[in-house]
Motif scaffolding. Sequence first.
Motif: not given
Length: 80
Positions: A24, A28, A64-65, A69
């Motif tokens: 992730g 980003i 990536s989010i 998460t």
Amino acid sequence: MVIKNKGIDYYIPGGERILNIGLGIMLIFFAIIFILWGLFSRKQKNRIISSALLAVGTIALFTSILLLTGIYDPYANHIK
């Protein structure tokens, strides 16, 4: 996550989460590069290239989010 060390298997709980966080964070950085590149090329009147770069950057940022998460976990299929 199972780590082998000299024939001994070690199980690290949450090791898959570490892999997700690393992927992730890498995504980003790629997303930021693609989005900035798309914004700079939009100023140079390259609409098709800039739109494609912005779309790729947005998809990479969204992925990536999801990885950071924990909503998307590509390693969860074989762990049951």
